[in-house]
Enzyme design. Sequence first.
Site, mmCIF file in Angstrom:
data_model
loop_
_atom_site.group_PDB
_atom_site.id
_atom_site.type_symbol
_atom_site.label_atom_id
_atom_site.label_comp_id
_atom_site.label_asym_id
_atom_site.label_seq_id
_atom_site.Cartn_x
_atom_site.Cartn_y
_atom_site.Cartn_z
ATOM 1 N N LYS A 1 0.893 -1.192 -0.055
ATOM 2 C CA LYS A 1 -0.032 0.027 -0.002
ATOM 3 C C LYS A 1 0.991 1.430 -0.031
ATOM 4 C CE LYS A 1 -4.280 1.417 2.046
ATOM 5 N NZ LYS A 1 -5.425 1.343 3.220
ATOM 6 N N ARG B 1 -24.795 -2.473 7.673
ATOM 7 C CA ARG B 1 -24.508 -3.833 7.322
ATOM 8 C C ARG B 1 -24.925 -4.832 8.774
ATOM 9 N NH1 ARG B 1 -20.123 -3.994 3.514
ATOM 10 N NH2 ARG B 1 -18.934 -5.687 4.482
ATOM 11 N N GLU C 1 -18.734 -5.861 10.754
ATOM 12 C CA GLU C 1 -19.821 -4.954 11.414
ATOM 13 C C GLU C 1 -20.831 -5.833 12.122
ATOM 14 O OE1 GLU C 1 -18.086 -2.467 8.278
ATOM 15 O OE2 GLU C 1 -19.090 -4.456 8.234
#
Length: 618
Positions: free
Chosen positions: A290, A405, A377
């Site tokens: 990243k 969610r 979640e």
Amino acid sequence: MSKHPLLSQLGSAEELHRMSVKQLGQVADEIRYVLCNLLHERTAHFASNLGVVELTLALHSTYDFRRDRLIWDTGHQIYPHKLITGRYDDFPTIRTKGGLMGYPNPHESEYDLFMTGHAGSSVATLSGLRSGDALQEDKLQGDKKRRAVAVIGDGAFPSGIVFEALNNISGLNQNVLIILNDNKMSICPRVGGVASYLDRLRTSPFYSGLKQEVVRILENVPLLGDPVERFLAQIKEGVKAGLHGGMLFEELGMRYLGPIDGHDIGLLRKYLKMVKDLEGPTLLHVVTEKGHGFKPAAEDPVFFHTPPAFCDENGTPVPKKGASHPAFTNVVSDAILNLMRKDERVTVLTAAMCQGNKLEQIRDEIPARFFDTGICESHAVAFAAGQAKTGLKPIVDIYSTFLQRSFDQIFQEVALQNLPVVFTLDRAGLTGPDGPTHHGAFDIAYMRCLPNIVVMAPGDAWDVAPMLDFALNQNGPVSLRYPKANAVNVCEGERQPVELGRAEVVRWGEDGAILCFGSLLGECLKGADLLAADGLAVGVVNMRFAKPIDSYVVERALRECGFVLTVEEGCLMGGFGSAVLEAASEMSLDSSRVKRLGIPDRFIEHAERAELLADLRL
């Protein structure tokens, strides 16, 4: 001469098929130049896009995604894809009003299939696409058949829906390619057992020795016919014997390949060509960095996930100065930390958003009571319910749009059990350039409809600490929402204490009443001041609660004031204004003079928050 001569002349992604690996490498450099230059203009997703440049080019130079299927999980890594699919000229408009969206957008391009702003759903939608295509392509042969590819990060991979989809894909034996983009990160470093498993795959001494051998072998392996199958079998058995690599995926019915270097375009293309026509589900494990190609981002990918806009000072990127007031996110995290210091029963849970929710200090100071579940979640909410049952006071700190969610767990595990779980909903309302996937428009409605839940919102910065203290002393669930905005104190004088279902009357006037739920209180006061200049005495009420609503204030406003205006930064259907109308109906009061302001029944585009508020007359 253009600073990116190849990229600027790229008419379509199909032209990449005719480029050499060296030319593709130059395109990669030019893409990174464009991405770095973007940060001079505005905040944007950055490190994640730098990490997938080579992977994007390898995919588009191997497949034809006008016909083949490509889904990017968590679509904030879509910038390189947009640059090579006909949107180079419009790219400077990204994340601005009327410009390109910072996520995939089917309205922009045939290359974008879904608006993917949340993590984990790509594998399931890919399976559905493959199923639909398979039912319609019986008469097609060879290259006319669609191929299906999903790119999903290691941070999103532990999401429950991913494993539900893998189970189904295996059962159907679908011809799909899942690329696991492993960069050791979510937004913050990812957590959990799957993360540890991938670490073992990536760091095994067997892999380190195998990597160069694979490159050598691939140079001499034909891309068609039995040698490929023998090669795959050898790799499969070698990995099993050497480190049990990929056994998790193999046991789930996936053909596992990798890990391979995700920044080596040549190697990526060879693997992608090799697996292109394989039968059955395949998972290609790609290791990327990243922030790759920009040293500051590679060294601090957390900060550079969505960094502020930068200016250049003697070759060093320096963030442009921001607002002088702290954000609501910071005010809430400070209040949580103070309460955790006072009460050892208070815990805090987040779903891979430690940095986004500004919980780093809590994580470092009180690690035993800080829980990051990863991008899970539903699990976070059920986990909090379990904690609450033991007598703890869990705070679930998740963005409004992501908490959706876990709606079933909010219902079944929390509200139905009437457990004291506090939900702090960050980014409630309009989030600005992130657009419709991220606007927290619906939480008032989806929380208010469930029994037992108290629904509240601070009118300004002063409200935050007493509201959070109040919430933790309730015997049932509480929802507390706040926006992506700076927090200021907008009310003068002595403030009213926070009491269940009691509004705070800031001022009163018989010509009209503005009933405000949430942080637009300052705008409401400004509006009342403008009306006062025209000789109208208009009251402003900081409602604080959408449930239970202050029926006394509603009744008084309807009886005494010429008009009643409700204001909320949430959807009008089922929101705070609806609660006012319901209260009026229950009291048999005339509600014909009630006007509601909020988010209408449509998905709101991306723009700066102030621009969106103006467009919506807020």
